[in-house]
Structures are given as structure tokens and as C-alpha cells.
Design a protein around this motif. Structure first.
Motif, PDB file in Angstrom:
ATOM      1  N   THR A 164      41.310 -71.775 -26.387  1.00  0.00           N
ATOM      2  CA  THR A 164      41.418 -73.003 -25.595  1.00  0.00           C
ATOM      3  C   THR A 164      40.217 -73.161 -24.668  1.00  0.00           C
ATOM      4  O   THR A 164      39.621 -74.246 -24.553  1.00  0.00           O
ATOM      5  N   LEU A 165      39.839 -72.064 -23.998  1.00  0.00           N
ATOM      6  CA  LEU A 165      38.685 -72.108 -23.096  1.00  0.00           C
ATOM      7  C   LEU A 165      37.385 -72.343 -23.851  1.00  0.00           C
ATOM      8  O   LEU A 165      36.482 -73.024 -23.355  1.00  0.00           O
ATOM      9  N   GLU A 166      37.269 -71.786 -25.053  1.00  0.00           N
ATOM     10  CA  GLU A 166      36.051 -71.984 -25.847  1.00  0.00           C
ATOM     11  C   GLU A 166      35.913 -73.442 -26.288  1.00  0.00           C
ATOM     12  O   GLU A 166      34.805 -73.985 -26.320  1.00  0.00           O
ATOM     13  N   ARG A 167      37.041 -74.076 -26.599  1.00  0.00           N
ATOM     14  CA  ARG A 167      36.986 -75.503 -26.931  1.00  0.00           C
ATOM     15  C   ARG A 167      36.591 -76.321 -25.704  1.00  0.00           C
ATOM     16  O   ARG A 167      35.824 -77.278 -25.800  1.00  0.00           O
ATOM     17  N   SER A 217      44.186 -64.277 -27.157  1.00  0.00           N
ATOM     18  CA  SER A 217      43.273 -64.983 -28.070  1.00  0.00           C
ATOM     19  C   SER A 217      43.483 -66.497 -28.045  1.00  0.00           C
ATOM     20  O   SER A 217      42.531 -67.264 -28.161  1.00  0.00           O
ATOM     21  N   GLU A 218      44.736 -66.926 -27.865  1.00  0.00           N
ATOM     22  CA  GLU A 218      45.000 -68.356 -27.826  1.00  0.00           C
ATOM     23  C   GLU A 218      44.373 -68.987 -26.582  1.00  0.00           C
ATOM     24  O   GLU A 218      43.776 -70.077 -26.647  1.00  0.00           O
ATOM     25  N   GLU A 219      44.517 -68.288 -25.432  1.00  0.00           N
ATOM     26  CA  GLU A 219      43.905 -68.781 -24.199  1.00  0.00           C
ATOM     27  C   GLU A 219      42.384 -68.820 -24.310  1.00  0.00           C
ATOM     28  O   GLU A 219      41.728 -69.762 -23.840  1.00  0.00           O
ATOM     29  N   LEU A 272      38.385 -62.571 -20.110  1.00  0.00           N
ATOM     30  CA  LEU A 272      39.605 -62.558 -20.907  1.00  0.00           C
ATOM     31  C   LEU A 272      39.424 -61.734 -22.180  1.00  0.00           C
ATOM     32  O   LEU A 272      40.326 -61.002 -22.599  1.00  0.00           O
ATOM     33  N   LYS A 273      38.270 -61.863 -22.817  1.00  0.00           N
ATOM     34  CA  LYS A 273      38.002 -61.073 -24.035  1.00  0.00           C
ATOM     35  C   LYS A 273      37.988 -59.584 -23.720  1.00  0.00           C
ATOM     36  O   LYS A 273      38.505 -58.765 -24.482  1.00  0.00           O
ATOM     37  N   GLU A 274      37.378 -59.229 -22.603  1.00  0.00           N
ATOM     38  CA  GLU A 274      37.306 -57.830 -22.203  1.00  0.00           C
ATOM     39  C   GLU A 274      38.700 -57.288 -21.864  1.00  0.00           C
ATOM     40  O   GLU A 274      39.050 -56.167 -22.218  1.00  0.00           O
ATOM     41  N   PHE A 275      39.493 -58.127 -21.188  1.00  0.00           N
ATOM     42  CA  PHE A 275      40.857 -57.721 -20.831  1.00  0.00           C
ATOM     43  C   PHE A 275      41.697 -57.495 -22.081  1.00  0.00           C
ATOM     44  O   PHE A 275      42.445 -56.513 -22.186  1.00  0.00           O
ATOM     45  N   THR A 276      41.583 -58.424 -23.053  1.00  0.00           N
ATOM     46  CA  THR A 276      42.339 -58.308 -24.308  1.00  0.00           C
ATOM     47  C   THR A 276      41.945 -57.049 -25.067  1.00  0.00           C
ATOM     48  O   THR A 276      42.785 -56.372 -25.675  1.00  0.00           O
TER      49      THR A 276
END
Length: 318
Positions: A38-41, A33-35, A21-25
Motif C-alpha cells: 500500500t505504501l509503495e503504491r 507485506s500488504e501494508e 516496515l520491510k526490516e521489521f517484517t
């Protein structure tokens, strides 16, 4: 990590998803970033849940992790001016055990420990951390030297067991181990033993008679491996997980049984995740232990050592 343990796979899978997701963003106009947050939490919660509830077999796997720090790693981090010596002055040198002198907090000490390899080539050279008799005799030679010069001894324990081969038996494996047990019991200097990985059978005990015995949180200490116990008890080494559950070989079990003195905490995920932090955790306990032992008169120290081992074990009189 090069090696992912079975119980860590959900954590690794979630980390890969976050990275995607970070790479896609990064390469698109879509803000995720919100998603990601959420995944990091969720990842933090998952790590707490998994690493906070490890089963005995999970800790066995952690103790055997191929990236787990070794004796030489901790020597580099904790001590200064380490000089390694070789040979037992009788047969030869055994690279499964390292021994030498160093400075700890500007004071001379003798450091001895099992040493396994990082890769196949080094493991073959160091016999996978399983010493021959000359390794234990090398260790004893340095213990006696430490006693002569009044240097505390620090032993790092990390072995599956003593080498079980024919050549080791021919050169007196059992005698070498027994000799170390007898001699360590009477050495007139402080001895601190720390289990940093696997503490297996007599191969571990030969460096394990001390005034303090500490264990890293995810290390193990046992008279036999879970596989060996399963093969003996149930004729099936595949039942090693069941054996690990009943053998009480983890640091928490042994601390409850009063066989070890302190459990040294590990970083979340194991010592291999943050070796410098692990070395600092060891350093704290080691400094406290040496300070306490230095304050005890030698005769009292030997008496306490004798009482320590005499009182190990629970039994019921009938």
C-alpha cells in the motif's frame, strides 16, 4: 542520496517508512507485506505528483544538484577513445573546461564542456566550473582544429557563469567570450550544444552558439542567476524563488520561446537518479542531430545558423 532537496522530503520520508516496515517484517513473525504494498503504491503516486509538477525553482535546485552528472560522466558513457588536451597556447590550462577528441558511433568528433567538481577539493581545482579566459581560448583552439579536420563539435554547457575575478578581467574575460561567439557563428562544421545543468550568463553562451541547442529537462539557461536577478531587481537575493518564476529559464519555457530545439527527458527524480539512462536519452537526440546536420551543405548550414539567432526574441512594434 547525499543531497535531499526540500520538495523531495515527503518522498524520502515515505521511503524510510517503507524500509522500516520491510526490516521489521524480516526480523519478526508479523507479516506487513500488504501494508508495504500500500505504501509503495502511495510512493509511486507521490513521485508522479511531485516530479510531474516541478516549479521553476525546483528545477533550478535540480540543475544544481551535487550528484548531477557532469561533462566527463557523459563523455565516458557516450563516446569512446576520448583524448583530453590542455592549455590555450597563450597563458595556461583551465580545468573548468575540458576539451578533446573522441569517437562517436565510430566517427571522430570534438567534445568540449564545462566541468565542475564532485567535492570541495575538486571544485576548487576546477574553480566550481567557472572558466577563466584561458578556458574559453582552449575551447576555441579545439573548435578551430575541429573545423580544419571536418569534425562535428559537441558542447556540454554546465556553469554558473564565467569567473568574475580580477585576474580573469586582467586576462581579457569579456574579449575571450566575445571571440568565441563570433568564431562559433562562422565555423564551417556542425555544432550541437547541450545544456546539462546550469547555463549561466556569458559563461554559458561562450559554448552556446550552435546549429542545435538542446536542454536536459531539469536544466536552466539564463543571462543571470535567479539570485543575481533578485539582487538587481529587488535588492534582495532571498527572493530568488520569485525571480526564477518570472525569468522563464527552464527548458519548457525556452522551448516555448523557440530558443532551444529539443528538451531531452530525464529519469524520474533527475539525471542523477539514473545516469546511464540519461546518457542514453542524450545519445538518441545527439545521433539524430548529427545525422540531420551532416546532410545540410555548409553554406546552407551557416545561413540556417545565422537565421536561427536572428529570429530569437519576441517584440511588439509601436
Amino acid at each position: 542520496m547525499k543531497q535531499v532537496l526540500e520538495f523531495e522530503k515527503p518522498i524520502v520520508s515515505l521511503k524510510e517508512k517503507i524500509a522500516e516496515l520491510k526490516e521489521f517484517t524480516k526480523h519478526s513473525d508479523i507479516d506487513l507485506s500488504e501494508e508495504v504494498s500500500t505504501l509503495e503504491r502511495r510512493l509511486a503516486h507521490l513521485e508522479d505528483e511531485i516530479y510531474g509538477n516541478l516549479k521553476p525553482w525546483d528545477r533550478v535546485q535540480m540543475a544544481r544538484h551535487q550528484e548531477r552528472p557532469t561533462t566527463l560522466d557523459y563523455i565516458d558513457e557516450i563516446f569512446t577513445e576520448f583524448i583530453e588536451f590542455h592549455g590555450d597556447r597563450a597563458f595556461g590550462d583551465d580545468e573548468a573546461i575540458v576539451a578533446g577528441v573522441a569517437y562517436y558511433k565510430d566517427n571522430p568528433v570534438t567534445v568540449i564542456g564545462h566541468q565542475r567538481g564532485r567535492d570541495t577539493k575538486e571544485n576548487i581545482r576546477r574553480n566550481f566550473g567557472m572558466p577563466h579566459p584561458e578556458g574559453y581560448r582552449k575551447a576555441l583552439r579545439h573548435m578551430k582544429q575541429a573545423e580544419k579536420f571536418n569534425r562535428p563539435i559537441i558542447c556540454f554547457i554546465d556553469t554558473k557563469g564565467a569567473h568574475p575575478g580580477k585576474e580573469a578581467e586582467e586576462r581579457g574575460q569579456s574579449e575571450a567570450i566575445a571571440r568565441n561567439l563570433v568564431e562559433m557563428a562562422g565555423l564551417k562544421i556542425p555544432i550541437i550544444c547541450i545544456v546539462i545543468g546550469e547555463g549561466g550568463s556569458g559563461g554559458a553562451l561562450a559554448l552556446g552558439v550552435g546549429d542545435y541547442i538542446h536542454m536536459l529537462e531539469n536544466s536552466t539557461y539564463s543571462v543571470i542567476s535567479p539570485e543575481g536577478a533578485a539582487a538587481l531587481l529587488w535588492k534582495d537575493s532571498a527572493l530568488a524563488k520569485n525571480a526564477a518564476e518570472s525569468m522563464r529559464i527552464t527548458s519548457y519555457d525556452l522551448h516555448e520561446l523557440e530558443i532551444i530545439d529539443k528538451i531531452i527527458p530525464e529519469p524520474k527524480g533527475g539525471a542523477h537518479r539514473n545516469m546511464k539512462q540519461q546518457a542514453e536519452n542524450i545519445d538518441i537526440i545527439l545521433e539524430q542531430s548529427i545525422k540531420k546536420l551532416r546532410e545540410i551543405p555548409i553554406d546552407d548550414l551557416l545561413e540556417k545558423r545565422w537565421e536561427k539567432y536572428k529570429q530569437i526574441g519576441d517584440y511588439i512594434e509601436s
